[in-house]
Each structure stands twice: as structure tokens, then as C-alpha cells.
Write an enzyme that holds these catalytic residues in place. Structure first.
Site, mmCIF file in Angstrom:
data_model
loop_
_atom_site.group_PDB
_atom_site.id
_atom_site.type_symbol
_atom_site.label_atom_id
_atom_site.label_comp_id
_atom_site.label_asym_id
_atom_site.label_seq_id
_atom_site.Cartn_x
_atom_site.Cartn_y
_atom_site.Cartn_z
ATOM 1 C CD GLU A 191 40.883 36.598 45.727
ATOM 2 O OE1 GLU A 191 40.025 37.299 46.315
ATOM 3 O OE2 GLU A 191 41.034 35.382 45.961
ATOM 4 C CD GLU A 292 44.243 34.361 48.462
ATOM 5 O OE1 GLU A 292 43.078 34.026 48.790
ATOM 6 O OE2 GLU A 292 44.619 35.541 48.391
#
Length: 478
Positions: A191, A292
């Protein structure tokens, strides 16, 4: 167990050495080698919560506890269970501090391989691939708690020294695993949040080159910018043997978003969100990996009410997302994509397995965890007492009144706005930093036997399985 060799990329597919498509489906051990507050219960950031724990326990007990925690969190029984669910891949998030000391970022500690090696070998016994995910780097690659920087700025992008040292680290890691065919590949950065975009692309170019120098075979799994959601500034020519990773959480799976019933409008929103994120993969013809996703769940141990109805709606979100992924290949041929649901094991909020309410963990920390939830210290699925929440609403309102409206989203990531940043700084950081000391105090006077029992709360044989969730995941290919 023997496999057929290295996985590789072919068009929009991951394939084995014979060219047969391989769909990697699994979960991740968040909260383990990269700890997170909502997963195990501490407030704030991993490194900050360990500092007061060290003071309370002393070095001998501190080292004993974490050695046991790391050991017990993943064993062969966890690998066997994962395989029994028809899941064939484990994403392993890890913190750079297992390999590098902040005081010496140039020396790679070989001890960092201890738990990675053990987990990879354990998974391989049961035919489960692994993806190595560097979840936290020096200075923080994003503005949030899980990069373990302790601040709300991603300083990783401001210091070339930080980036160079992580490139060097990946070269060492890749050299270590270059011959391991059960390692599906490397996820070099979780991320990223680079406000200028180009620094991330430069980093990916450098780390790809460094890894390929020592390991030409393994797949790279590259997250998009802005928390694995934005590929708009990525190069038109893909990196070789590379899969591109999105994270596809839906607000419908979290508190404060209303009740999900699976209406045509709601399902359409899920589809549009997914399609928007894979535009880049469709355009250049490369695979997508949803690294995710997943809702959170209500529980009595959290002080929740209306638990059955809430969780029924959350499972509906999950099923509808899985249905989209089942035919979501970027080629449009209707084949399934690879994914990794977040998260495998926690204290009862999201995991496929979770610590028992009757465990030593809850006996020692139960009251503190309820207090922390009431205060809304964790950003993930924040569901605070309404009276407390109103205090922060008032603070945000003050900011909004004092700051010209055109600047309310002037700070990257822009979607956070004033509300997101006020909560990040006041609750996730400042309030949580002080509360770390209260958390640590719960461990005072615990014996070695107590600490072993605390860590053993996360052992497979002691946790509870979230059966309904696991059933839905195991049926992905049916």
C-alpha cells in the site's frame, strides 16, 4: 511436497512451468511479523507499543514473550488447515525491522529469515505457495498505522537513503529464496502512498532491477499507488513477469455504511469499484491479484449488539465480491482472479480464525480492549461510543470552519480530508501513544508461564474457526 517449478506470468494469467493456469487464493498473516493494533489489541503502532512493554517486562521476559508469540502464531497445523480449505497461497507481511536496525540500515540481519523460512517450509509441506510482503519500511511508505512509522507522513519517499536500503534488502531476500519454487513471488511494498507518483515508479524500477540481478524467476506483485488503488501514473510498458495488485475493500463491509442487502444498486457499486481498479490491467493485458479485501464482523467480546443480523449482511458482501472475482480476469474471458483475503488470525474482528474469549489473552486484556473500542482508537472499523465520537466531530467542525473549504482536501491522500487527518493524528497517533503505556501495564507481574499462555492464545489448537467465512472461501472454485 514437490511442485512443477516456478510460477510465471502469461498474458493475464499466472501459470505453472507447463503453462497451466494457476489461481492463487488464500489469506495473510497480518498481525504476526508485522503487527497491527486491531489484530492483536494494542493501541497505535507496533514499535511504539513494544517500547513500554519492554520497560514493564524487562528484556528477558520481553524477548521470551515475542519469541513464543512468533512461534505459536503459525505452525504446521495452520498450514494444514489452510490447505483443507482449498486455499493454496499465504501472503506473509513482515516489518523491515526483522532485518534492519534503525541505527544501521546497511547491515542485513540474517536472523530475519528465521520465521520466514519456517513459515515457507511449513506451507510447502501442504502444497501452499507463499508471497513475501514487505509491509513496513523506514519512514513509512504511507500515512497510516500499518507502516509503523508512528507519524502521519510517508517519509520513505522523501529520503533516497531509505529507498536504497530497501532495494538492497530485497536483493538479499531474493538471493536467499531464488531457488525456492514454493515462493510464488515478492510483494516489494504494501500500500504505497506517494503524493508525487513518480517516486514510487522509480522505486519499482530500481527494486525490479535489483531483484532480477539475483533472481530472474520469481513473480513480482506490485501494489498500485494510494493504498493499492491507483495505477493511473504507471508506465504503459509492464514490468516483466509481474502481477499488479489491488486492494478491494468495500465500505459495505464496515460500520457506518448502512445495511447491505445485495440490492441491484449495491452490487453494481461493488462491480464498478472493482472494474475501476483493474482498468490498467485490462489496458495492458496483465494479471491482477487482489491482495486484500474482506469485511469485519461483530462479536459479543467487542460489546456489539445485533450481531447475527450484522454478520449476515457482512457475509453477503463477501459472497457478492467473490462472485465478481470468480469471473473477473482482466481479459474478459470470465475466468477467476487470484486473491488474498485479510486476515487469517486475530482477536475476533476479521480473521478466518480468532483468539477464544476464554483465553488468557482476554482474561488479561479483556477490559482494556473494551475501553479501547469505546474510545475508537483503532481506525480499522472504528465504532466508538457516540458521545466520544461527537468530541472528534466537534474538533473536525472547528477545523472546517477555520479552514477555507477549497483546502479541506488539500493534503494527500485527498480522500481523507480533515476528518481523516484529525482522527489519524489525535486518536491513531497521540491518544494511542499514551494508551500504549496502559496496555503494557496489563502485563506487569506476569510470570514466564503466564506469558507463554498469553502467546499460546494464538496457537491453532486454541483459536476458534469462523466456520461460515471459511466455508464461503473454500467453495470459490465450485
Amino acid at each position: 511436497m514437490v511442485n512443477s517449478g516456478f510460477l510465471k506470468v502469461s498474458g493475464t494469467k499466472i501459470v505453472d512451468s507447463q503453462g497451466n493456469p494457476v489461481v492463487l487464493v488464500g489469506t495473510a498473516t497480518g498481525g504476526h511479523l508485522n503487527m497491527e493494533n486491531f489484530i492483536t489489541g494494542y493501541p497505535g503502532h507496533e514499535t511504539e507499543h513494544k517500547e513500554p512493554l519492554l520497560k514493564v517486562l524487562g528484556k528477558e521476559k520481553f524477548d521470551f514473550f515475542f519469541d513464543k508469540f512468533y512461534e505459536y502464531f503459525w505452525t504446521d497445523k495452520d498450514s494444514e488447515f489452510l490447505a483443507s480449505l482449498n486455499l493454496n497461497c499465504l501472503r506473509i507481511p513482515f516489518n523491515y525491522r526483522h532485518f534492519l536496525d534503525d541505527s544501521d540500515l546497511k547491515t542485513v540481519k540474517q536472523s530475519g529469515f528465521k520465521y520466514l523460512d519456517r513459515m515457507i517450509e511449513s506451507c510447502a509441506k501442504y502444497g501452499v505457495y507463499t508471497i513475501l510482503d514487505l509491509h513496513a519500511v523506514p519512514g513509512g511508505q504511507n500515512q497510516d498505522w500499518h507502516s509503523d512509522s508512528g507519524i502521519h507522513k510517508a517519509l520513505f519517499w522523501q529520503f533516497q537513503e531509505f529507498q536504497d536500503r530497501i532495494v538492497d534488502l530485497w536483493k538479499v531476500i531474493a538471493a536467499h529464496y531464488k531457488d525456492n519454487t514454493w515462493v510464488a513471488g515478492y510483494n516489494p511494498l504494501n500500500e504505497p502512498g506517494d503524493s508525487k507518483n513518480y517516486r514510487l515508479i522509480n522505486f519499482y524500477t530500481n527494486v525490479e532491477r535489483a531483484i532480477r540481478d539475483v533472481d530472474p524467476n520469481h513473480i513480482l506483485f506490485l501494489d498500485g499507488n494510494t493504498y493499492a488503488m491507483d495505477f493511473s501514473q504507471f508506465p504503459s510498458e509492464p514490468y516483466p513477469n509481474t502481477v499488479y495488485a489491488i486492494h478491494d475493500y468495500s465500505n459495505f463491509g464496515f460500520p457506518g455504511s448502512g445495511t447491505y442487502v445485495g440490492s441491484e444498486e449495491q452490487v453494481s457499486k461493488l462491480k464498478r469499484q472493482y472494474e475501476r481498479k483493474i482498468e490498467y490491467m485490462k489496458k495492458i493485458g496483465v494479471p491482477v491479484w487482489n491482495g486484500e479485501f474482506g469485511p469485519v464482523y461483530s462479536a459479543e467480546t467487542r460489546g456489539d449488539t445485533n450481531i447475527e443480523a450484522t454478520n449476515s449482511a457482512r457475509y453477503k458482501v463477501l459472497r457478492d465480491q467473490l462472485s465478481i472475482y470468480k469471473t473477473g480476469d482482466p481479459s474478459g474471458d470470465g475466468s477467476p482472479i487470484s486473491w488474498s483475503i485479510w486476515v487469517y488470525k486475530d482477536i475476533g474482528y476479521q480473521g478466518l480464525t480468532y483468539v477464544s474469549p476464554d483465553s488468557k489473552w482476554f482474561k488479561v486484556l479483556g477490559e482494556f480492549l473494551l475501553k479501547k473500542k469505546k474510545l475508537g482508537l483503532d481506525k480499522w472499523g472504528r465504532d466508538a461510543d457516540p458521545k466520544i465520537e461527537n468530541l472528534y466531530i466537534q474538533i473536525s467542525s472547528h477545523f472546517k470552519e477555520a479552514i477555507s473549504e477549497k483546502f479541506h482536501r488539500a493534503v494527500y491522500p485527498y480522500i481523507w480530508g480533515i476528518d481523516g487527518y484529525a482522527n489519524r493524528v489525535l486518536r491513531d497517533m497521540l491518544f494511542s501513544q499514551f494508551m500504549s503505556y496502559e496496555f503494557a501495564e496489563c502485563f506487569r507481574d506476569l510470570t514466564f508461564e503466564d506469558l507463554d499462555e498469553m502467546a499460546a492464545s494464538f496457537k491453532f489448537e486454541n483459536v476458534i474457526k469462523r466456520e461460515e467465512l471459511n466455508n464461503y472461501l473454500s467453495e470459490y472454485f465450485k
